[in-house]
Design a protein around this motif. Structure first.
Motif, PDB file in Angstrom:
ATOM      1  N   SER A   1      39.744 -45.050  -1.051  1.00 48.88           N
ATOM      2  CA  SER A   1      39.681 -45.550   0.321  1.00 48.88           C
ATOM      3  C   SER A   1      41.051 -46.073   0.737  1.00 48.88           C
ATOM      4  CB  SER A   1      38.644 -46.669   0.450  1.00 48.88           C
ATOM      5  OG  SER A   1      37.326 -46.150   0.378  1.00 48.88           O
TER       6      SER A   1
ATOM      7  N   PRO B   1      36.404 -40.938  -3.807  1.00 42.01           N
ATOM      8  CA  PRO B   1      36.533 -42.234  -4.490  1.00 42.01           C
ATOM      9  C   PRO B   1      37.713 -43.101  -4.052  1.00 42.01           C
ATOM     10  CG  PRO B   1      37.363 -40.482  -5.884  1.00 42.01           C
ATOM     11  CD  PRO B   1      36.801 -39.813  -4.666  1.00 42.01           C
TER      12      PRO B   1
ATOM     13  N   GLN C   1      38.296 -42.262   3.675  1.00 43.39           N
ATOM     14  CA  GLN C   1      37.840 -42.018   2.313  1.00 43.39           C
ATOM     15  C   GLN C   1      38.255 -40.604   1.919  1.00 43.39           C
ATOM     16  OE1 GLN C   1      33.625 -42.780   2.794  1.00 43.39           O
ATOM     17  NE2 GLN C   1      33.844 -44.895   2.096  1.00 43.39           N
TER      18      GLN C   1
ATOM     19  N   TYR D   1      42.470 -48.451  -2.357  1.00 42.45           N
ATOM     20  CA  TYR D   1      41.661 -48.927  -3.471  1.00 42.45           C
ATOM     21  C   TYR D   1      40.623 -47.868  -3.833  1.00 42.45           C
ATOM     22  CZ  TYR D   1      38.911 -50.302   0.645  1.00 42.45           C
ATOM     23  OH  TYR D   1      38.260 -50.308   1.856  1.00 42.45           O
TER      24      TYR D   1
ATOM     25  N   THR E   1      34.981 -45.366   9.832  1.00 39.61           N
ATOM     26  CA  THR E   1      35.127 -44.775   8.500  1.00 39.61           C
ATOM     27  C   THR E   1      35.018 -43.260   8.606  1.00 39.61           C
ATOM     28  OG1 THR E   1      34.171 -46.723   7.421  1.00 39.61           O
ATOM     29  CG2 THR E   1      34.214 -44.680   6.159  1.00 39.61           C
TER      30      THR E   1
ATOM     31  N   THR F   1      36.725 -46.720  -5.008  1.00 41.42           N
ATOM     32  CA  THR F   1      35.330 -47.100  -4.791  1.00 41.42           C
ATOM     33  C   THR F   1      34.441 -46.312  -5.750  1.00 41.42           C
ATOM     34  OG1 THR F   1      34.855 -45.381  -3.141  1.00 41.42           O
ATOM     35  CG2 THR F   1      35.874 -47.436  -2.349  1.00 41.42           C
ATOM     36  N   ASN F   2      33.141 -46.532  -5.636  1.00 42.56           N
ATOM     37  CA  ASN F   2      32.183 -45.824  -6.493  1.00 42.56           C
ATOM     38  C   ASN F   2      31.655 -44.549  -5.849  1.00 42.56           C
ATOM     39  OD1 ASN F   2      32.303 -47.771  -8.561  1.00 42.56           O
ATOM     40  ND2 ASN F   2      30.864 -49.097  -7.442  1.00 42.56           N
ATOM     41  N   ASP F   3      32.230 -44.155  -4.709  1.00 38.43           N
ATOM     42  CA  ASP F   3      31.792 -42.928  -4.053  1.00 38.43           C
ATOM     43  C   ASP F   3      32.087 -41.742  -4.977  1.00 38.43           C
ATOM     44  OD1 ASP F   3      31.844 -40.498  -2.418  1.00 38.43           O
ATOM     45  OD2 ASP F   3      31.652 -41.852  -0.704  1.00 38.43           O
TER      46      ASP F   3
END
Length: 314
Positions: free
Chosen positions: A158, A156, A191, A148, A5, A150-152
């Protein structure tokens, strides 16, 4: 095996003309400062476009290239398109003749005119610019497989990335499965804060995000071919629209290295057109040349070198 990642501020998917232009802009902001903007660009292909494909460069695009300081490379290699010639059959004599000439671009629009140059050559100019900046490199044999949210809070988006081994990519191209990514495996999750999707008309990103393709398609089939012509047609080094009342129309555009591009619409209404529609890469494009020759009569058309050709729907 756990996926690697990584994080980047900007991910550009696709290294065609659009992706490379995005990378040229991004390279202005990428620095060695760890707190500066980070950018990555990935592309499925092992190398840039070699031949064929798009070949027209608008004056506004040349202005952008000029802002990067690379327009001279385009101008030296390309062909200036100054005017367009329109050929048709004289109603009285029945002979093909030039009936009108028009400027390709209205006067005063730009300090640059329109240019004609192989897409791959234009890509190479941008690749050289990115390389000379020393801030970005194109990561080849990689493609987005899944995207998609994410909650980062900072990165956000990925993107699961598939890597394709070069030897398998050759096999995939030969057996026609390169676009299916069947010879690849997911090796990394990137990401990103932002993703620029430049992955073409069959964009995976657009498909996964459910963004409709706002365009109209028809059943029209076209042939395009780049050749060094042997002909007595007087305007062969001029962009032309040539119309035959009996056999249809073609468009021509002069290109670099004495090449000329021919566009022909194929309706399938004659045996020769049906033969052209059945052409494959293993066959010669002779049927396409014969169709062009028929439209250009009484002028002759032959060739000894063909750089690229294709048949595609519009």
């Amino acid at each position: 095996m756990a996926l690697r990642t990584t994080k980047t501020d900007l991910l550009v998917i696709g290294a065609g003309p659009a992706g490379l232009m995005a990378a040229c802009w991004a390279s202005q902001f990428v620095t060695s400062d760890p707190n500066g903007m980070s950018t990555r660009i990935i592309d499925l292909k092992a190398a840039r476009t070699a031949t064929g494909h798009a070949d027209g460069i608008h004056s506004r695009t040349l202005e952008i290239f000029d802002s990067f300081g690379i327009v001279d490379s385009i101008i030296r290699k390309g062909v200036h398109e100054v005017e367009m010639s329109y050929w048709g059959v004289n109603a009285e004599s029945g002979r093909l003749e030039c009936q009108q000439r028009m400027r390709s671009q209205r006067e005063g629009l730009s300090r640059f005119g329109q240019m004609l140059l192989n897409q791959g050559q234009v890509e190479q100019v941008m690749i050289n610019y990115i390389h000379d900046q020393g801030r970005l490199s194109i990561e080849r044999n990689k493609t987005a497989d899944k995207i998609y949210f994410t909650n980062d809070p900072t990165h956000p988006i990925s993107v699961e990335v598939k890597s394709v081994r070069a030897d398998r990519m050759v096999d995939a191209i030969q057996d026609g499965t390169a676009g299916e990514h069947g010879h690849a495996e997911v090796t990394e999750v990137i990401q990103a804060q932002y993703v620029v999707a430049c992955d073409g008309a069959r964009s995976l990103v657009r498909e996964q995000l459910g963004v409709p393709l706002d365009s109209k398609s028809t059943d029209s089939m076209w042939a395009v071919i780049d050749i060094v012509p042997i002909t007595n047609f007087p305007d062969i080094r001029q962009s032309c629209a040539i119309h035959s009342d009996k056999y249809g129309s073609i468009m021509t555009a002069p290109r670099e290295n004495r090449l000329v591009r021919f566009y022909l619409q194929l309706t399938g209404g004659s045996d020769l057109e049906k033969e052209a529609l059945e052409q494959t890469e293993e066959k010669s494009p002779d049927a396409i040349i014969q169709l062009a020759q028929r439209i250009m009569e009484p002028y002759t058309l032959k060739y000894e070198y063909c750089d690229w050709w294709s048949i595609y729907p519009v």
